[in-house]
Design a protein around this motif. Structure first.
Motif, PDB file in Angstrom:
ATOM      1  N   TYR A  44      -1.656 -12.456  -4.630  1.00  0.00           N
ATOM      2  CA  TYR A  44      -2.276 -10.665  -4.499  1.00  0.00           C
ATOM      3  C   TYR A  44      -1.642 -10.353  -6.586  1.00  0.00           C
ATOM      4  O   TYR A  44      -0.909 -10.878  -7.559  1.00  0.00           O
ATOM      5  CB  TYR A  44      -2.131 -10.047  -4.218  1.00  0.00           C
ATOM      6  N   SER A  45      -2.463  -8.942  -6.302  1.00  0.00           N
ATOM      7  CA  SER A  45      -1.450  -8.020  -7.869  1.00  0.00           C
ATOM      8  C   SER A  45      -1.185  -6.975  -7.681  1.00  0.00           C
ATOM      9  O   SER A  45      -2.187  -5.733  -6.739  1.00  0.00           O
ATOM     10  CB  SER A  45      -2.153  -8.482  -9.054  1.00  0.00           C
ATOM     11  N   ASN A  46      -0.653  -6.692  -7.804  1.00  0.00           N
ATOM     12  CA  ASN A  46       0.113  -4.754  -8.370  1.00  0.00           C
ATOM     13  C   ASN A  46      -1.371  -3.872  -8.625  1.00  0.00           C
ATOM     14  O   ASN A  46      -2.104  -4.703 -10.179  1.00  0.00           O
ATOM     15  CB  ASN A  46       0.803  -4.501  -8.910  1.00  0.00           C
ATOM     16  N   GLY A  47      -2.361  -2.848  -8.532  1.00  0.00           N
ATOM     17  CA  GLY A  47      -2.977  -2.544  -9.262  1.00  0.00           C
ATOM     18  C   GLY A  47      -2.394  -2.111 -11.045  1.00  0.00           C
ATOM     19  O   GLY A  47      -1.048  -2.269 -11.345  1.00  0.00           O
ATOM     20  N   LEU A  48      -3.679  -2.256 -11.549  1.00  0.00           N
ATOM     21  CA  LEU A  48      -3.105  -1.537 -13.344  1.00  0.00           C
ATOM     22  C   LEU A  48      -1.535  -0.136 -13.474  1.00  0.00           C
ATOM     23  O   LEU A  48      -2.417   0.761 -12.946  1.00  0.00           O
ATOM     24  CB  LEU A  48      -3.960  -1.646 -13.971  1.00  0.00           C
TER      25      LEU A  48
END
Length: 474
Positions: free
Chosen positions: A94-98
């Protein structure tokens, strides 16, 4: 929303030699203004005029809003280690948003305008670097009219690293709920990309991500475009796919197009989760990872789930229960697909906003774009939400009250559109962001009006689908 006010009454036991005290709590109420809370305290006259509940912390040191012990037994959405093929979680990564740290210079409704802003920023950086190298200046001009000097960009400047604009492109991004903007995608000018380049490596690579946020405004929303960090709260994004880069392959093919062999598509849902779900139901071998992805999206909208684990979701990423019956799993997955269809194609339902009346006055076709342009949409009065004043000669009437019940990150979808589709000027840079330019670039004068009508339908239909979700029992 105003946070809950907390009042603590400390009462010592009669035995003063004890090192313990008793702590009592009074919930003064939610969604109240500061003045309303103070008025309640004043009316009580003293602490004896309030109802008190003795509280003690649980094992997780929660005093109030104590988390549910069952929550830890559910399937974790996020892996302990990203890209772990053997992770015992729903998603493998998963990732943080930009995080741009220069939104005014990175986002704009107008593709042509943000492209010009981006190239101007690169040119100004290069000119500043030339002046420093030639010792005309010792440090850059920190007035933010030409560029936003963030820590990462200053580090590049101090190392005398050049910027090469040949890799810069403009691509679609989801800036806020139901608010698409154009993004100047050039990695040296984007402060923190996190894992976004593995989820959306190029505009040609398709993907879906379920974005969630915790805290008091918890929620979720799906997108098929690069999400901003604050797309929905502090966005944590869970993908249907992720893309592994094959660095031995060139970025561009012999024909000048994107070299698709540079990226290998991987599943976002883990093999472990697929096996775990299939093992729960007889004859469930036909269930796919895509079914699980949409099951998650449907379940995260469940009122039973959100109410039962409200305190946990304020403090942690979601964990997912697997329902007991196969037909319920399928129902959640089907609902998740329906919700995704609505939320991904939210612009396409203008003609389905039944009952909403659009009052158009003083119509002239001399310039349709000017006629349908907005400055700032508003309600006639704060409590008159059945009517929206779109501009000086267009008003919407008969907006159903239930449409405002669809809330994303603490605000109704309708109010997100009203707030974001307005002409703004950034204070430091003077950069103008005009949603009407997007309508002109698309050749669609009614775009913003149709978007508002469409969101009204999306809001009502979302509530209908959520109300029909299977009842969850724990």
């Amino acid at each position: 929303r105003t946070p809950i006010a907390i009042t603590l009454l400390v009462r010592y036991p009669e035995d003063r030699r004890s090192d313990r005290c008793q702590i009592y709590y009074h919930d003064i109420g939610d969604y109240l203004s500061r003045e309303e809370k103070l008025r309640k305290i004043t009316q009580a006259q003293s602490y004896r005029g309030l109802d008190w509940t003795q509280i003690t912390p649980n094992e997780k040191h929660d005093w109030i809003n104590q988390r549910d012990e069952l929550f830890d037994a559910l399937l974790p959405l996020a892996p302990e280690k990203k890209f772990d093929a053997k992770a015992k979680s729903v998603f493998s990564t998963y990732s943080n948003g930009l995080k741009t740290q220069r939104d005014a210079w990175a986002y704009n409704f107008s593709a042509s305008q943000i492209e010009q802003i981006g190239y101007d920023s690169i040119a100004y950086y290069e000119a500043t670097l030339d002046d420093i190298i030639s010792e005309k200046i010792k440090e850059p001009n920190f007035q933010q009219t030409k560029i936003s000097w963030t820590r990462a960009l200053l580090n590049r400047l101090n190392k005398k690293n050049r910027l090469d604009s040949k890799n810069a492109i403009v691509r679609k991004s989801m800036y806020r709920p139901f608010c698409q903007q154009q993004l100047f995608w050039y990695l040296p000018l984007l402060e923190m990309t996190y894992r976004i380049p593995t989820l959306f490596p190029t505009p040609h690579h398709k993907n879906l991500v379920i974005c969630v946020t915790d805290g008091s405004k918890q929620g979720c929303l799906i997108t098929d475009s690069v999400p901003d960090l604050h797309f929905i709260g502090d966005s944590q994004c869970f993908p249907l796919y992720w893309y592994e880069e094959n660095k031995g392959e060139p970025e561009v093919s012999l024909f000048g197009t994107t070299n698709e062999e540079r990226w290998t598509q991987r599943d976002g849902i883990t093999d472990w989760c697929l096996q775990e779900v299939r093992s729960r139901f007889a004859g469930a071998q036909s269930l796919t990872k895509e079914d699980i992805f949409y099951y998650v999206y449907g379940l995260l909208h469940s009122r039973d789930y959100r109410e039962r684990f409200a305190d946990d979701l304020r403090k942690a990423l979601p964990r997912i229960p697997i329902v007991e019956r196969a037909e319920e799993f399928i129902a959640f997955s089907k609902a998740g697909r329906q919700l995704a269809q609505l939320h991904l194609h939210y612009e396409d339902y203008a003609h389905e906003a039944e009952g909403v009346e659009v009052d158009e006055r003083d119509y002239t076709a001399a310039d349709e774009f000017a006629y349908y342009a907005v400055e700032k949409m508003r309600f006639p009065k704060k409590d008159e939400r059945h009517t929206i004043i779109y501009n000086g000669h267009i008003t919407l009437h008969n907006i159903p009250a239930e449409a405002y019940d669809y809330v994303v990150n603490g605000k109704s979808a309708i109010e997100w559109v009203m707030e974001r589709y307005a002409v703004t000027i950034h204070k430091d840079s003077g950069i103008k962001n005009d949603p009407n330019l997007w309508a002109r670039e698309q050749g669609r004068p009614r775009y913003i009006l149709d978007l508002l009508l469409s969101i009204i339908h999306v809001s009502v239909e979302t509530q209908r689908i959520v109300a029909e979700l299977p009842k969850l029992t724990f």
